[in-house]
Design a protein around this motif. Sequence first.
Motif, PDB file in Angstrom:
ATOM      1  N   VAL A  41       0.864  -1.180   0.000  1.00 12.67           N
ATOM      2  CA  VAL A  41       0.000   0.000   0.000  1.00 12.67           C
ATOM      3  C   VAL A  41       0.899   1.227   0.000  1.00 12.67           C
ATOM      4  CG1 VAL A  41      -1.701   1.320   1.328  1.00 12.67           C
ATOM      5  CG2 VAL A  41      -1.834  -1.178   1.274  1.00 12.67           C
ATOM      6  N   SER A  42       0.549   2.194  -0.824  1.00 13.50           N
ATOM      7  CA  SER A  42       1.230   3.488  -0.758  1.00 13.50           C
ATOM      8  C   SER A  42       0.171   4.583  -0.655  1.00 13.50           C
ATOM      9  CB  SER A  42       2.145   3.708  -1.955  1.00 13.50           C
ATOM     10  OG  SER A  42       1.415   3.744  -3.152  1.00 13.50           O
ATOM     11  N   VAL A  43       0.501   5.591   0.126  1.00 12.26           N
ATOM     12  CA  VAL A  43      -0.373   6.746   0.315  1.00 12.26           C
ATOM     13  C   VAL A  43       0.451   7.984   0.005  1.00 12.26           C
ATOM     14  CG1 VAL A  43      -1.725   8.068   1.980  1.00 12.26           C
ATOM     15  CG2 VAL A  43      -1.773   5.569   2.045  1.00 12.26           C
ATOM     16  N   ASN A  44      -0.046   8.779  -0.924  1.00 11.36           N
ATOM     17  CA  ASN A  44       0.646   9.992  -1.353  1.00 11.36           C
ATOM     18  C   ASN A  44       2.080   9.671  -1.759  1.00 11.36           C
ATOM     19  OD1 ASN A  44      -1.750  11.227  -0.578  1.00 11.36           O
ATOM     20  ND2 ASN A  44      -0.962  11.758   1.425  1.00 11.36           N
ATOM     21  N   ALA A  45       2.255   8.558  -2.479  1.00 12.54           N
ATOM     22  CA  ALA A  45       3.524   8.078  -3.022  1.00 12.54           C
ATOM     23  C   ALA A  45       4.494   7.560  -1.960  1.00 12.54           C
ATOM     24  CB  ALA A  45       4.196   9.140  -3.883  1.00 12.54           C
ATOM     25  N   ASP A  46       4.070   7.448  -0.714  1.00 15.96           N
ATOM     26  CA  ASP A  46       4.901   6.878   0.350  1.00 15.96           C
ATOM     27  C   ASP A  46       4.395   5.484   0.697  1.00 15.96           C
ATOM     28  OD1 ASP A  46       6.519   9.169   0.671  1.00 15.96           O
ATOM     29  OD2 ASP A  46       5.018  10.088   1.987  1.00 15.96           O
ATOM     30  N   ASP A  47       5.321   4.514   0.735  1.00 13.68           N
ATOM     31  CA  ASP A  47       4.926   3.156   1.111  1.00 13.68           C
ATOM     32  C   ASP A  47       4.502   3.107   2.572  1.00 13.68           C
ATOM     33  OD1 ASP A  47       5.412   2.082  -1.399  1.00 13.68           O
ATOM     34  OD2 ASP A  47       7.493   1.578  -0.935  1.00 13.68           O
ATOM     35  N   VAL A  48       3.453   2.360   2.831  1.00 13.25           N
ATOM     36  CA  VAL A  48       2.947   2.165   4.185  1.00 13.25           C
ATOM     37  C   VAL A  48       3.429   0.789   4.653  1.00 13.25           C
ATOM     38  CG1 VAL A  48       0.881   1.935   5.619  1.00 13.25           C
ATOM     39  CG2 VAL A  48       0.913   3.569   3.716  1.00 13.25           C
ATOM     40  N   PRO A  49       4.172   0.731   5.762  1.00 18.40           N
ATOM     41  CA  PRO A  49       4.619  -0.580   6.243  1.00 18.40           C
ATOM     42  C   PRO A  49       3.442  -1.417   6.724  1.00 18.40           C
ATOM     43  CG  PRO A  49       5.335   1.174   7.744  1.00 18.40           C
ATOM     44  CD  PRO A  49       4.644   1.826   6.598  1.00 18.40           C
ATOM     45  N   LEU A  50       3.426  -2.690   6.322  1.00 20.07           N
ATOM     46  CA  LEU A  50       2.353  -3.601   6.705  1.00 20.07           C
ATOM     47  C   LEU A  50       2.944  -4.808   7.421  1.00 20.07           C
ATOM     48  CD1 LEU A  50       0.345  -3.758   3.333  1.00 20.07           C
ATOM     49  CD2 LEU A  50      -0.154  -2.322   5.327  1.00 20.07           C
ATOM     50  N   ASN A  51       2.389  -5.134   8.571  1.00 21.85           N
ATOM     51  CA  ASN A  51       2.758  -6.407   9.186  1.00 21.85           C
ATOM     52  C   ASN A  51       1.925  -7.496   8.520  1.00 21.85           C
ATOM     53  OD1 ASN A  51       0.208  -6.465  10.451  1.00 21.85           O
ATOM     54  ND2 ASN A  51       0.998  -5.564  12.332  1.00 21.85           N
ATOM     55  N   ASP A  52       2.149  -8.748   8.895  1.00 23.83           N
ATOM     56  CA  ASP A  52       1.451  -9.858   8.234  1.00 23.83           C
ATOM     57  C   ASP A  52      -0.063  -9.757   8.379  1.00 23.83           C
ATOM     58  OD1 ASP A  52       3.862 -10.922   7.419  1.00 23.83           O
ATOM     59  OD2 ASP A  52       3.981 -12.370   9.062  1.00 23.83           O
ATOM     60  N   PHE A  53      -0.528  -9.355   9.569  1.00 25.80           N
ATOM     61  CA  PHE A  53      -1.969  -9.241   9.806  1.00 25.80           C
ATOM     62  C   PHE A  53      -2.585  -8.155   8.928  1.00 25.80           C
ATOM     63  CE2 PHE A  53      -5.555  -7.281  12.081  1.00 25.80           C
ATOM     64  CZ  PHE A  53      -6.421  -8.374  12.102  1.00 25.80           C
ATOM     65  N   ALA A  54      -1.969  -6.971   8.899  1.00 28.41           N
ATOM     66  CA  ALA A  54      -2.502  -5.874   8.090  1.00 28.41           C
ATOM     67  C   ALA A  54      -2.487  -6.230   6.609  1.00 28.41           C
ATOM     68  CB  ALA A  54      -1.711  -4.590   8.344  1.00 28.41           C
ATOM     69  N   ALA A  55      -1.420  -6.875   6.149  1.00 25.17           N
ATOM     70  CA  ALA A  55      -1.347  -7.282   4.740  1.00 25.17           C
ATOM     71  C   ALA A  55      -2.457  -8.272   4.411  1.00 25.17           C
ATOM     72  CB  ALA A  55       0.023  -7.885   4.437  1.00 25.17           C
ATOM     73  N   ALA A  56      -2.739  -9.196   5.328  1.00 24.92           N
ATOM     74  CA  ALA A  56      -3.808 -10.176   5.094  1.00 24.92           C
ATOM     75  C   ALA A  56      -5.176  -9.505   5.043  1.00 24.92           C
ATOM     76  CB  ALA A  56      -3.774 -11.253   6.182  1.00 24.92           C
ATOM     77  N   ILE A  57      -5.426  -8.580   5.952  1.00 30.36           N
ATOM     78  CA  ILE A  57      -6.721  -7.882   5.965  1.00 30.36           C
ATOM     79  C   ILE A  57      -6.919  -7.084   4.680  1.00 30.36           C
ATOM     80  CG2 ILE A  57      -8.010  -5.994   7.070  1.00 30.36           C
ATOM     81  CD1 ILE A  57      -8.185  -8.540   8.654  1.00 30.36           C
ATOM     82  N   VAL A  58      -5.908  -6.306   4.309  1.00 31.13           N
ATOM     83  CA  VAL A  58      -6.008  -5.504   3.079  1.00 31.13           C
ATOM     84  C   VAL A  58      -6.167  -6.424   1.873  1.00 31.13           C
ATOM     85  CG1 VAL A  58      -4.778  -3.910   1.552  1.00 31.13           C
ATOM     86  CG2 VAL A  58      -4.741  -3.533   4.024  1.00 31.13           C
ATOM     87  N   GLY A  59      -5.319  -7.420   1.760  1.00 33.14           N
ATOM     88  CA  GLY A  59      -5.362  -8.320   0.607  1.00 33.14           C
ATOM     89  C   GLY A  59      -6.678  -9.063   0.482  1.00 33.14           C
ATOM     90  N   ASN A  60      -7.150  -9.623   1.590  1.00 34.03           N
ATOM     91  CA  ASN A  60      -8.399 -10.377   1.542  1.00 34.03           C
ATOM     92  C   ASN A  60      -9.603  -9.485   1.262  1.00 34.03           C
ATOM     93  OD1 ASN A  60      -7.145 -12.833   2.009  1.00 34.03           O
ATOM     94  ND2 ASN A  60      -7.307 -12.641   4.224  1.00 34.03           N
ATOM     95  N   THR A  61      -9.607  -8.283   1.805  1.00 32.99           N
ATOM     96  CA  THR A  61     -10.707  -7.348   1.557  1.00 32.99           C
ATOM     97  C   THR A  61     -10.760  -6.958   0.080  1.00 32.99           C
ATOM     98  OG1 THR A  61     -10.586  -6.476   3.806  1.00 32.99           O
ATOM     99  CG2 THR A  61     -11.674  -5.085   2.164  1.00 32.99           C
TER     100      THR A  61
END
Length: 84
Positions: A41-61
């Motif tokens: 995920v990037s916001v305003n061209a800056d990458d947002v660090p994702l832990n495994d849980f956040a990556a799973a939530i974003v990806g699955n959604t």
Amino acid sequence: EMDYFVQRFVDHTIGGVVSSLEGVADMHDVEVRINGNDVSVSVNADDVPLNDFAAAIVGNTVRGMVSSLKGVESTEKIRIGIQR
């Protein structure tokens, strides 16, 4: 092509998920990229660090929304950009 309802639904859903991530403030440009199990995920061209849980939530959604769209055959690679 997405109709107005789908565009707004995707915008609001992804906006809500991304705005809840740690360190995200004003969102003007949001990009979500999924390639297999890799989610970024990037916001305003800056990458947002994702832990495994956040990556799973974003990806699955995102996969769940996209897989419901007419004409979508695979959710292996997804790139969604939102500009506000």
